[in-house]
Design a protein around this motif. Structure first.
Motif, short mmCIF file in Angstrom:
data_model
loop_
_atom_site.label_atom_id
_atom_site.label_comp_id
_atom_site.label_asym_id
_atom_site.label_seq_id
_atom_site.Cartn_x
_atom_site.Cartn_y
_atom_site.Cartn_z
N PHE A 170 -31.33 16.63 -39.27
CA PHE A 170 -31.38 16.13 -40.58
C PHE A 170 -32.31 16.51 -41.34
N LYS A 196 -27.82 21.78 -40.83
CA LYS A 196 -26.32 20.96 -40.12
C LYS A 196 -26.12 19.81 -40.83
N SER A 197 -27.17 18.93 -41.13
CA SER A 197 -26.97 17.58 -41.66
C SER A 197 -27.71 17.23 -42.95
N SER A 221 -24.87 23.21 -46.50
CA SER A 221 -25.23 22.35 -45.74
C SER A 221 -23.92 21.84 -44.95
N LYS A 223 -23.43 18.72 -44.01
CA LYS A 223 -23.17 17.45 -44.27
C LYS A 223 -22.17 17.34 -45.38
#
Length: 276
Positions: A170, A196-197, A221, A223
């Protein structure tokens, strides 16, 4: 190999090298690591000429590298190597490389990373001429704050090479700052700041001449599109090659592009899929 590491709460030692010539070949490596709560300390190299790349020794497939890292070991391996359980939460250190000429090739790499929890150090390269051929520069986070990659050079050339920051959990993608009088790239070279998140990183490029432009520049991202990073390019002149890939610059939306409105010599170019 030259290495400094810690497997406890204390920090590793710093590494400082001042030499005329530094060559790492055939799987040789140089750097600092933490396997536990202590921090990996700074690695600083100053030289006239640095060469890091492949060779004939069958170590890590002959790939040489300079690094600062935080490394997670499974309990069995930790017990076997150090006789204790390890809890990685320390930070990897900063990596600073200064040289008149740097050749990074055949799988050679400069990297700062942390496998879990701890923060990632910054990676700074100062060089008059920096050439990457089949090579990588990276900052990788797996939960902690990611590092910043900064390159200051008179001439920066990428051939089938990558400059990247990435965050696997995150945390946000690290930033990439490039200041070079001449920036040239070819054969699927890329500059990427991904998460990634978390939020994608920021890519900032300032150059007097953008030649044979980088095939792929992204700040994204996984996300959602609203978490993508930004890309800022200030190029005073632009000299395209007729042999470029069709994907010259790929920007994930939304992206912020600032061509330095105060400087009338600055320009921003994108080439569509019909470019050949």
């Amino acid at each position: 190999s030259i290495a400094s590491f810690t497997v406890g709460e204390g920090n590793s030692g710093s590494i400082t090298i001042d030499t005329q010539t530094l060559k790492l070949l055939g799987g040789a490596n140089l750097g600092s690591s933490t396997f536990d709560r202590g921090n990996a300390k700074r690695v600083k190299i100053s030289a006239n000429y640095i060469s890091v790349g492949g060779g004939t020794l069958p170590i890590r497939n002959g790939k040489s590298f300079i690094f600062s890292s935080g490394i997670t070991l499974d309990p069995i391996t930790a017990k076997l190597l150090f006789g204790t359980d390890l809890n990685l939460s320390g930070s990897s250190g900063n990596l600073e490389i200064n040289a008149n000429t740097i050749n990074l090739y055949d799988g050679g790499s400069f990297s700062v990373s942390n496998d879990a929890g701890g923060n990632v150090g910054n990676l700074t390269v100062n060089s008059n001429q920096f050439i990457l051929k089949n090579a990588n520069i990276s900052a990788i986070s797996n939960g902690g704050n990611n590092g910043i990659i900064e390159i200051n050079s008179d001439k920066l050339i990428l051939v089938n090479s990558k400059i990247s920051t990435s965050s696997n959990l995150f945390s946000n993608g690290g930033d990439i700052i490039i200041k070079s009088k001449v920036l040239a790239g070819n054969q699927n070279s890329s500059i990427q700041a991904k998460s990634k998140s978390g939020k994608g990183g920021k890519i900032s490029i300032s150059t007097e001449a953008l030649i044979y432009p980088i095939n792929n520049i992204t700040a994204e991202s996984g996300k959602d599109i609203f978490s993508n990073g930004t890309i800022q390019i200030d190029a005073k002149s632009f000299a395209p090659s007729q042999k470029l890939s069709r994907n010259f610059l790929k920007f994930s939306q939304p992206s912020a592009i600032d061509c330095n409105q105060l400087n009338r010599n600055s320009s921003f170019y994108t080439l569509n899929k019909d470019f050949t």
